[in-house]
Design a protein around this motif. Structure first.
Motif, PDB file in Angstrom:
ATOM      1  N   GLU A  77       0.824  -1.203   0.000  1.00  0.00           N
ATOM      2  CA  GLU A  77       0.000   0.000   0.000  1.00  0.00           C
ATOM      3  C   GLU A  77       0.862   1.259   0.000  1.00  0.00           C
ATOM      4  N   TRP A  78       1.906   1.248   0.793  1.00  0.00           N
ATOM      5  CA  TRP A  78       2.833   2.385   0.810  1.00  0.00           C
ATOM      6  C   TRP A  78       3.454   2.585  -0.575  1.00  0.00           C
ATOM      7  N   LYS A  79       3.867   1.494  -1.177  1.00  0.00           N
ATOM      8  CA  LYS A  79       4.514   1.591  -2.486  1.00  0.00           C
ATOM      9  C   LYS A  79       3.578   2.145  -3.552  1.00  0.00           C
ATOM     10  N   GLU A  80       2.306   1.745  -3.506  1.00  0.00           N
ATOM     11  CA  GLU A  80       1.344   2.212  -4.504  1.00  0.00           C
ATOM     12  C   GLU A  80       0.983   3.687  -4.299  1.00  0.00           C
ATOM     13  N   LYS A  81       0.894   4.121  -3.041  1.00  0.00           N
ATOM     14  CA  LYS A  81       0.506   5.503  -2.772  1.00  0.00           C
ATOM     15  C   LYS A  81       1.671   6.478  -2.932  1.00  0.00           C
ATOM     16  N   PHE A  82       2.827   6.105  -2.405  1.00  0.00           N
ATOM     17  CA  PHE A  82       3.966   7.017  -2.407  1.00  0.00           C
ATOM     18  C   PHE A  82       5.226   6.255  -2.843  1.00  0.00           C
ATOM     19  N   PRO A  83       5.335   5.965  -4.141  1.00  0.00           N
ATOM     20  CA  PRO A  83       6.472   5.147  -4.604  1.00  0.00           C
ATOM     21  C   PRO A  83       7.828   5.804  -4.371  1.00  0.00           C
ATOM     22  N   ASP A  84       7.871   7.145  -4.470  1.00  0.00           N
ATOM     23  CA  ASP A  84       9.165   7.814  -4.299  1.00  0.00           C
ATOM     24  C   ASP A  84       9.674   7.688  -2.869  1.00  0.00           C
ATOM     25  N   SER A  85       8.830   7.982  -1.907  1.00  0.00           N
ATOM     26  CA  SER A  85       9.260   7.875  -0.514  1.00  0.00           C
ATOM     27  C   SER A  85       9.513   6.414  -0.137  1.00  0.00           C
ATOM     28  N   TYR A  86       8.789   5.494  -0.758  1.00  0.00           N
ATOM     29  CA  TYR A  86       8.998   4.065  -0.508  1.00  0.00           C
ATOM     30  C   TYR A  86      10.408   3.649  -0.945  1.00  0.00           C
ATOM     31  N   CYS A  87      10.812   4.097  -2.124  1.00  0.00           N
ATOM     32  CA  CYS A  87      12.151   3.758  -2.612  1.00  0.00           C
ATOM     33  C   CYS A  87      13.231   4.494  -1.827  1.00  0.00           C
ATOM     34  N   ASP A  88      12.952   5.736  -1.466  1.00  0.00           N
ATOM     35  CA  ASP A  88      13.943   6.503  -0.703  1.00  0.00           C
ATOM     36  C   ASP A  88      14.180   5.905   0.673  1.00  0.00           C
ATOM     37  N   ALA A  89      13.202   5.191   1.198  1.00  0.00           N
ATOM     38  CA  ALA A  89      13.348   4.565   2.520  1.00  0.00           C
ATOM     39  C   ALA A  89      14.049   3.203   2.451  1.00  0.00           C
ATOM     40  N   TYR A  90      14.401   2.718   1.228  1.00  0.00           N
ATOM     41  CA  TYR A  90      15.110   1.444   1.036  1.00  0.00           C
ATOM     42  C   TYR A  90      14.366   0.281   1.708  1.00  0.00           C
ATOM     43  N   ILE A  91      13.064   0.225   1.471  1.00  0.00           N
ATOM     44  CA  ILE A  91      12.253  -0.820   2.090  1.00  0.00           C
ATOM     45  C   ILE A  91      12.642  -2.203   1.570  1.00  0.00           C
ATOM     46  N   SER A  92      13.010  -2.277   0.290  1.00  0.00           N
ATOM     47  CA  SER A  92      13.362  -3.580  -0.280  1.00  0.00           C
ATOM     48  C   SER A  92      14.593  -4.179   0.389  1.00  0.00           C
ATOM     49  N   PHE A  93      15.457  -3.338   0.961  1.00  0.00           N
ATOM     50  CA  PHE A  93      16.629  -3.847   1.677  1.00  0.00           C
ATOM     51  C   PHE A  93      16.282  -4.237   3.116  1.00  0.00           C
ATOM     52  N   CYS A  94      15.240  -3.639   3.659  1.00  0.00           N
ATOM     53  CA  CYS A  94      14.867  -3.901   5.055  1.00  0.00           C
ATOM     54  C   CYS A  94      13.957  -5.114   5.209  1.00  0.00           C
ATOM     55  N   LEU A  95      13.150  -5.397   4.194  1.00  0.00           N
ATOM     56  CA  LEU A  95      12.157  -6.466   4.316  1.00  0.00           C
ATOM     57  C   LEU A  95      12.770  -7.843   4.598  1.00  0.00           C
ATOM     58  N   PRO A  96      13.868  -8.248   3.923  1.00  0.00           N
ATOM     59  CA  PRO A  96      14.420  -9.584   4.231  1.00  0.00           C
ATOM     60  C   PRO A  96      14.772  -9.761   5.705  1.00  0.00           C
ATOM     61  N   LYS A  97      15.355  -8.750   6.317  1.00  0.00           N
ATOM     62  CA  LYS A  97      15.693  -8.855   7.737  1.00  0.00           C
ATOM     63  C   LYS A  97      14.442  -8.801   8.602  1.00  0.00           C
ATOM     64  N   LEU A  98      13.450  -8.012   8.172  1.00  0.00           N
ATOM     65  CA  LEU A  98      12.210  -7.908   8.936  1.00  0.00           C
ATOM     66  C   LEU A  98      11.430  -9.218   8.924  1.00  0.00           C
ATOM     67  N   LEU A  99      11.440  -9.917   7.789  1.00  0.00           N
ATOM     68  CA  LEU A  99      10.684 -11.160   7.649  1.00  0.00           C
ATOM     69  C   LEU A  99      11.445 -12.378   8.176  1.00  0.00           C
ATOM     70  N   ASN A 100      12.719 -12.223   8.473  1.00  0.00           N
ATOM     71  CA  ASN A 100      13.561 -13.353   8.872  1.00  0.00           C
ATOM     72  C   ASN A 100      12.980 -14.158  10.036  1.00  0.00           C
TER      73      ASN A 100
END
Length: 590
Positions: free
Chosen positions: A286-309
């Motif tokens: 939902e964050w990515k669809e609403k605010f893609p720029d801030s989503y990418c700037d927050a490096y969520i794709s790098f954080c998710l693997p550790k968050l889901l571990n």
């Protein structure tokens, strides 16, 4: 006679006032005259200075005025020169005009852009809603992290408990196998020595005798199972001998069930929004669809693997890739992450590379590969064909299909491969033992010495097959060194050289060649085999000569076919020419 006045007479008040008024008026008149005289003098000085300045200016201008000299000739002036100068002047003015025009157009564009921005900002009334979304997302992430941090200790303990159970079982099987090998070897040595008493370090007491009887009992049970299933291509010694006693199996399963029951309670007090991987990813989607720029700037794709571990590790507590092979694609967490990684970008996003496509490979690299490495280090038995096949298939699927990461130098993959090589080296050094006995003791195939030697040979053949299964995953040089240089040339070939040429020897050589990967021989154009197989090919050549001399043509042809399979074509060609076997040239393409 008059009176002399030594002091002035006393004057009346009126007289004194009159005298004072006269003196003041005299002084004021004198002051006014003085002021007028000063003003006149100043005016005269100013007038004189002005006249002097005018005279000097006039004189200077008259002196600077050029005098026209009729004798001096002026430069020629014609129409072309005038036209050229006018043209240059016009061109210069036009360039300046164009520069001003471009600057003017840029200002117009900036003005229009500013007006559009102002209009968009005026029309936009979502600022409060955006703030509310970010505020809610911040609170959600903080709560999620706090929840996972609190549960992480329990997850580590449960994961360790299961791993310790599997490790203890594997160590128990390995120790029993080594003890039985030691005892059986001592027992055979005792038989061949002819002594009435066992030698030092051999069988002493009923306990070791009971171990051998239990080993023979398990061997008999496996033989009966193979006979019932119709399995023909099997030799004594190719079984892993990893069966446990019923009491041990029951105890292990009970302990494992207790741990699994505790693992199901880890998140029982947690809302699904904070423990369901699919729902967690939907929040970030939902964050990515609403605010893609801030989503990418927050490096969520790098954080998710550790968050889901932690969440993925809970689902993998009961996963044993060595026993029951299960495709990663069939696991719920894999499907959830895969759907998230493959989700299409919203139209507002103009990015060519979607960073979320790397979420799944990073999850596998950070969570799955370390778990597989732990299994390889402590649980995997390189002598087990089923465990090795499951492990090889799993690694092949991960490295070929998922392509762990765009980063070719994956540290997790490198650690896994290094551990696989280390365990295979250890198995070659510790598990391979092929005794050599006098020919008189092994001629009788039913003798204990012959049976023990055969079992040890076929156990080594099984390890060779398992090692060569890693071709294409582990580096080829390493596989060839372990399988051919260390295992074949150091152990197996010694037994083959002491086996008389005949069906048994050919069967063993056939099994060795069947284990070799075919791709090793696809690019060999010189007619020579691999350097590591030179000694093996010489053995095959010696067998072919002995069989031919004894008029065993079929066995001879079979041995030559083995040489052709390993691309030792020069050896086959020389043998055919030496013994004038023209009818066999077809097997080498001539």
């Amino acid at each position: 006679m008059k009176n002399l006045d030594f002091v002035p007479k006393m004057r009346t008040l009126r007289q004194r006032m009159t005298e004072h008024m006269v003196s003041v008026s005299d002084e004021s008149s004198e002051d006014e005259a003085q002021i007028k005289w000063e003003e006149q003098q100043i005016k005269k000085a100013i007038k004189l200075s002005q006249e002097a300045y005018d005279d000097a200016t006039l004189h200077k201008s008259q002196r600077a005025k050029p005098m026209f000299d009729p004798s001096v000739s002026l430069p020629p002036v014609n129409l072309e020169i005038v036209k050229k100068r006018l043209t240059e002047r016009i061109t210069s003015l036009q360039d300046v005009h164009r520069a001003h025009q471009r600057e003017y157009e840029k200002y117009i564009e900036d003005i229009e852009s500013s007006k559009m921005t102002v209009q968009e900002l005026e029309k936009s009334s979502d600022a409060p809603m955006n703030y509310k979304f970010y505020r809610a997302m911040k609170t959600y992430v903080e709560n999620l992290i706090n929840c996972l941090n609190e549960k992480l200790k329990y997850i580590n303990d449960l994961e360790l408990a299961v791993h310790v159970l599997l490790q203890q079982r594997a160590m128990r099987v390995l120790k029993r196998r080594q003890d039985e090998l030691k005892n059986e070897s001592a027992y055979i040595r005792h038989l061949t020595s002819g002594n009435d008493k066992p030698t030092n370090g051999g069988l002493e007491g009923d306990e070791k005798t009971q171990l051998l009887e239990m080993c023979e009992h398990r061997r008999t049970c496996r033989r009966q199972v193979r006979e019932c299933s119709g399995e023909a291509d099997h030799h004594e010694g190719m079984s892993s001998d990893d069966e446990l006693a019923p009491a041990e199996v029951t105890e292990f399963q009970k302990s494992k069930d207790n741990v699994l029951e505790d693992s199901r309670k880890v998140f029982e007090d947690v809302h699904a929004d904070f423990c369901d991987i699919r729902k967690i990813l939907l929040k970030f989607q939902e964050w990515k669809e609403k605010f893609p720029d801030s989503y990418c700037d927050a490096y969520i794709s790098f954080c998710l693997p550790k968050l889901l571990n932690p969440l993925i590790r809970v689902q993998l507590i009961n996963w044993n890739p060595l026993e029951n092979f299960t495709e990663l694609e069939d696991m719920p967490w894999f499907r959830a992450v895969e759907e998230f990684s493959d989700a299409k970008n919203v139209s507002e996003s103009k990015r060519a590379d979607d960073p979320d496509q790397e979420v799944l490979p990073r999850v596998i690299e950070k969570t799955v590969l370390p778990k597989i490495t732990a299994f390889v280090k402590s649980v995997w038995d390189p002598l087990s064909a089923s465990q090795t096949k499951n492990l090889v298939q799993l690694c092949s699927n991960i490295f070929e299909k998922q392509v762990v990461s765009k980063n070719k130098c994956s540290q997790a993959k490198e650690d896994l491969m290094n551990m696989v090589v280390l365990r295979m080296k250890k198995s070659v050094e510790e598990d391979v033992f092929i005794p050599l006995y006098p020919k008189s003791t092994v001629e009788d195939k039913s003798s204990p010495c012959s049976k023990f030697q055969e079992r040890r040979f076929w156990s080594a053949i099984k390890l060779l097959s398992n090692v060569l299964l890693w071709d294409g995953i582990v580096q080829e040089d390493t596989v060839r060194d372990l399988g051919l240089s260390k295992l074949l040339n150091r152990y197996l070939l010694l037994n083959l050289l002491n086996t008389p040429p005949g069906p048994d020897n050919i069967e063993k050589c056939n099994k060795v060649v069947a284990c070799l990967p075919e791709r090793w021989f696809q690019d060999l154009k010189s007619g020579s085999t691999l350097p590591e197989l030179q000694k093996f090919c010489q053995h095959l050549l010696q067998c072919a000569r002995t069989l031919h001399k004894n008029s065993h043509s079929d066995e001879t042809k079979e041995v030559l076919l083995l040489l052709v399979k390993v691309k030792a074509l020069h050896i086959v060609e020389d043998f055919i020419e030496e013994y004038k076997l023209e009818h066999l040239k077809s097997m080498i393409g001539k």
